[in-house]
Design an enzyme around this catalytic site. Structure first.
Site, PDB file in Angstrom:
ATOM      1  CE  LYS A   1      -3.507  11.010  13.884  1.00 14.23           C
ATOM      2  NZ  LYS A   1      -3.180  10.184  12.759  1.00 14.23           N
TER       3      LYS A   1
ATOM      4  CB  ALA B   1       3.347  12.189   2.971  1.00 19.12           C
TER       5      ALA B   1
ATOM      6  CG  ASN C   1      -9.777  16.159   7.637  1.00 18.86           C
ATOM      7  OD1 ASN C   1     -10.067  15.078   7.139  1.00 18.86           O
ATOM      8  ND2 ASN C   1     -10.693  17.093   7.870  1.00 18.86           N
TER       9      ASN C   1
ATOM     10  CD  GLU D   1      -8.268   5.966   6.625  1.00 18.08           C
ATOM     11  OE1 GLU D   1      -7.630   4.901   6.671  1.00 18.08           O
ATOM     12  OE2 GLU D   1      -7.794   7.048   6.989  1.00 18.08           O
TER      13      GLU D   1
ATOM     14  CE  LYS E   1      -6.802   7.166   2.334  1.00 16.61           C
ATOM     15  NZ  LYS E   1      -6.747   8.353   3.204  1.00 16.61           N
TER      16      LYS E   1
ATOM     17  CG  ASN F   1      -7.842  10.743  13.049  1.00 17.88           C
ATOM     18  OD1 ASN F   1      -7.152   9.840  13.485  1.00 17.88           O
ATOM     19  ND2 ASN F   1      -7.336  11.690  12.289  1.00 17.88           N
TER      20      ASN F   1
ATOM     21  N   GLY G   1       0.848  -1.195   0.000  1.00 17.88           N
ATOM     22  CA  GLY G   1       0.000   0.000   0.000  1.00 17.88           C
ATOM     23  C   GLY G   1       0.879   1.238   0.000  1.00 17.88           C
TER      24      GLY G   1
END
Ligand code: PAF
Length: 328
Positions: free
Chosen positions: A185, A129, A255, A268, A77, A189, A7
């Protein structure tokens, strides 16, 4: 160490490239064309805040082309995790460990169960990135990588990988509370991603808007109730403040959920807000704001997937209407 990165989009290429600088380390990227063919002919170019570099790396389309490795890094993902891990099943059967570097909840258990292995490690990353063109990755943000495993037998490998990543310049730390790391985290999100995705705003513009900050607070507070019910120890004392602080600190970021919608790709949301809602139901916890943003993101997602259309300026919902509809 021989490593395969399954991936290899932006994040996978970035980690793979820098790890390949280590002595006695071979890295093979597995990805899709035209990224793979560009790397094969011109090498992988990394640009942006980490400087300009060209890496001569082996890049292939299928993990089945490789016979044996020590580590399979999965950077897909969340919804592609199982397919990616299964494509490397022969390598895992032959003894390779798996490191999942992703957003979202539940992927470690999924891979461990499906491939009948406990050699599963997990990392969260705050590196930013983008794949700017085939064979070219631009590093846009340089944040912390945290690695751990819910299976103590992997702690030695966790420490080894932490050292390796540090050596090539990543800001990385190991954790014995990887569930807490992943949840911390995920709370970020849960707060930032759907709000940015539904408004079309950068993290900084979301942060500057009082009503949207209020919405982030509600979303994080709902998810915290689930964390408490599960008895998970977060890695921050104040998750609301942490989520708002992250929005401010990553102000220029679009985001990842908004990026996905803009690219006409699946988001996601299921492994983030969707998983919080699913767990909340098990504990009888009400999550009205999460359910509202979930439904809205799913609606946008299915619209763009169906129509093969990308997010347009005109599709962005008026902010005040949106917040009122969600928070009542
Ligand atoms: O998914 C993302 O985009 C990132 O995890 C974060 C931290 C919200 C920054 O944009």
């Amino acid at each position: 160490m021989k490593i395969i990165v399954v991936g290899s989009g932006a994040i996978g290429s970035l980690y793979g490239a820098f790890l390949s600088r280590l002595e006695d380390t071979e890295v093979i990227l597995v990805g899709r064309n035209p990224h793979v063919s560009a790397i094969q002919s011109r090498g992988l170019k990394i640009k942006g805040i980490l400087g300009d570099h060209v890496f001569k790396l082996k890049a292939i389309k299928y993990a089945s082309e490789v016979e044996k490795v020590d580590l399979v890094i999965v950077t897909t993902k969340t919804y592609d995790t199982l397919t990616a891990a299964k494509s490397a099943k022969h390598l895992i059967k032959a003894g390779a460990s798996v490191l999942l570097i992703q957003n979202g909840l539940g992927t470690e258990e999924l891979v461990a169960k499906a491939l009948n292995t406990t050699k599963v490690l997990r990392a969260t990353t705050c590196m930013g990135a983008l794949r700017t063109s085939p064979g070219v990755v631009t590093a846009t943000g340089c944040g912390l990588t945290e690695i751990g495993s819910r299976y103590p037998e992997n702690y030695e490998l966790v420490e080894k990988l932490t050292k390796m990543m540090k050596h090539v310049g990543f800001d990385v730390r190991s954790s014995e509370n990887i569930e807490g790391v992943v949840w911390t985290k995920t709370l970020v999100n849960c707060g930032i991603n759907p709000v940015g995705a539904l408004t079309g705003l950068s993290n900084g513009d979301v942060y500057k808007n009082k009503a949207l900050r209020g919405l982030i607070v509600k979303l994080v507070e709902e998810a915290v109730q689930v964390v408490d019910a599960l008895g998970i120890e977060l890695t921050t004392e104040d998750p609301v403040r942490y989520a708002l602080g992250t929005a401010k600190a990553t102000g220029d970021n679009i985001n990842s959920m908004l990026q996905d919608l803009q690219a006409g790709k699946r988001t996601e949301i299921d492994a983030i807000t969707g998983e919080v809602i699913r767990l909340a139901k098990l504990y009888g916890i009400e999550t009205p704001s999460s359910e509202a943003v979930y439904a809205l993101v799913k609606a946008l997602e299915s619209k763009y997937l169906k129509e093969g259309k990308k997010l347009a300026e005109t599709d962005i919902l008026p902010i005040d209407d949106l917040v009122e509809a969600i928070t009542g």
